[in-house]
Design an enzyme around this catalytic site. Sequence first.
Site, PDB file in Angstrom:
ATOM      1  N   ARG A   1       0.864  -1.200   0.000  1.00 19.81           N
ATOM      2  CA  ARG A   1       0.000   0.000   0.000  1.00 19.81           C
ATOM      3  C   ARG A   1       0.892   1.239   0.000  1.00 19.81           C
ATOM      4  O   ARG A   1       0.848   2.060   0.920  1.00 19.81           O
ATOM      5  CB  ARG A   1      -0.916   0.005   1.208  1.00 19.81           C
TER       6      ARG A   1
ATOM      7  N   GLN B   1       0.321   2.458  -5.902  1.00 18.02           N
ATOM      8  CA  GLN B   1      -1.100   2.776  -5.785  1.00 18.02           C
ATOM      9  C   GLN B   1      -1.918   2.342  -7.015  1.00 18.02           C
ATOM     10  O   GLN B   1      -3.020   1.832  -6.884  1.00 18.02           O
ATOM     11  CB  GLN B   1      -1.253   4.278  -5.596  1.00 18.02           C
TER      12      GLN B   1
ATOM     13  N   ASP C   1      -2.901  -1.297  -6.892  1.00 17.69           N
ATOM     14  CA  ASP C   1      -3.524  -1.748  -5.651  1.00 17.69           C
ATOM     15  C   ASP C   1      -4.955  -2.260  -5.891  1.00 17.69           C
ATOM     16  O   ASP C   1      -5.931  -1.511  -5.799  1.00 17.69           O
ATOM     17  CB  ASP C   1      -3.516  -0.576  -4.657  1.00 17.69           C
TER      18      ASP C   1
ATOM     19  N   SER D   1      -7.621  -2.142  -3.015  1.00 18.76           N
ATOM     20  CA  SER D   1      -8.310  -0.850  -2.888  1.00 18.76           C
ATOM     21  C   SER D   1      -9.307  -0.627  -4.007  1.00 18.76           C
ATOM     22  O   SER D   1     -10.423  -0.159  -3.777  1.00 18.76           O
ATOM     23  CB  SER D   1      -7.302   0.311  -2.894  1.00 18.76           C
TER      24      SER D   1
ATOM     25  N   TYR E   1      -2.640  -1.482   8.623  1.00 20.05           N
ATOM     26  CA  TYR E   1      -3.723  -2.429   8.911  1.00 20.05           C
ATOM     27  C   TYR E   1      -4.041  -2.451  10.401  1.00 20.05           C
ATOM     28  O   TYR E   1      -3.183  -2.171  11.234  1.00 20.05           O
ATOM     29  CB  TYR E   1      -3.324  -3.845   8.468  1.00 20.05           C
TER      30      TYR E   1
END
Length: 374
Positions: free
Chosen positions: A122, A127, A130, A133, A228
């Site tokens: 992450r 990005q 990802d 997400s 997390y």
Amino acid sequence: MNAFVCREARALETRVALDPPAVARWVKLGIRVGVEAGAGLASGHPDASYIAAGAEIAPDAGRALAEADWVLRVRPPEVADITRQKNGSVAAGFMDPFGGRARIAAMAAAGVTGICMELIPRTTLAQKMDALSSQANLAGYAAVLMAAGRLDSILPMMMTPAGTISPARVFVVGVGVAGLQAIATARRLGARVEAFDTRPVVEEQVRSLGAKFVKIDIGETGQTDQGYARELTPAQVALQQAGMAKVCASSDIVITTAKVFGREAPRLVTAAMLGGMRSGAVVVDLAAGSGGNVEGTRVDEEVVLENGVRILGWDAPECRVPRHASQVYAANLTALMEHFHTPGGCPDLDRDDEILTSCLLVHRGRIHPRFTTT
Ligand code: NAD
């Protein structure tokens, strides 16, 4: 190099690993792309649209799988399919790394490199790749629409000559990517939204979306270096349940998205809490596929309790919006390919790179250190 896009085998799976616009980008890189017949149908992409993008529809899917350098899927491959891949080839997609030890062993034995989309770091650089997400964002959106579709009332406040209708009350538990999108979507539909997460840092984000952060004192929590949530102790879970019970009782919709990476999802909504909810209320459990946040949840089923409360335990609600879910998943895979592609043809997976260190589940027979012990 040639890549092969498989038709997803799992029932209710509507996504496809590459959509035609993504195929065109792979072809531009000099990659031959084969697509299994019908792979994109459920996401609105007939075979002809793949041909127009420069792909071939594989006449023999088994042979195409065996000859491919890269095999692309959304869902984890079956062990039997891994063993059909050639030595040195790549399987890319979600791999369920914590639940699929046999799959990992099969890749290592077959000399297949496994790119695990759940393990893309992450980070800002990664990005675009990802997929957790990109899918969670749509899951949060779809969860609200599914709940609204099953609710016996409306979400916005309405002032009519026949009287005023109060806005629905929505409670979102777990404010990661899916939870934030669920809050934003429910707010756009006019609901009054409350939310809770064990990571106190999200309080500000909840407020900025016009929702209220529910304060429950469960002692020290915090988050890992990757952002997390940490697993709670049983005593902390009990405190959280007690704090949530009153909010659930006054909610029309409860959406749970609470997950702890690599572990079973915490059981947060008990039968007693469901019993305290009003008839017709809807609970959507987005953690159903990893154990479930809600007691009595069943994966991909709707359960109606005796008191009239509905539990929707969908594993991947983003499958309800397959065109966009496939679009962004394909963009994640394409970003990965473009990042590691070399002018010579095949991408370089041997270079010293933070993204590869994180997401290569198996490479050249070597299993990711995180999964070498049981
Ligand atoms: P996730 O799917 O692992 O979990 C969903 C949410 O559940 C998390 O917010 C977690 O804190 C929460 N949760 C866990 N146990 C809970 C409990 N008992 N009660 C209530 N909530 C509980 O999370 P995610 O959506 O994948 O996001 C994980 C983290 O990664 C977040 O910090 C997010 O902001 C971050 N992230 C960073 C980037 C980036 O920087 N590129 C991209 C995406 C996500």
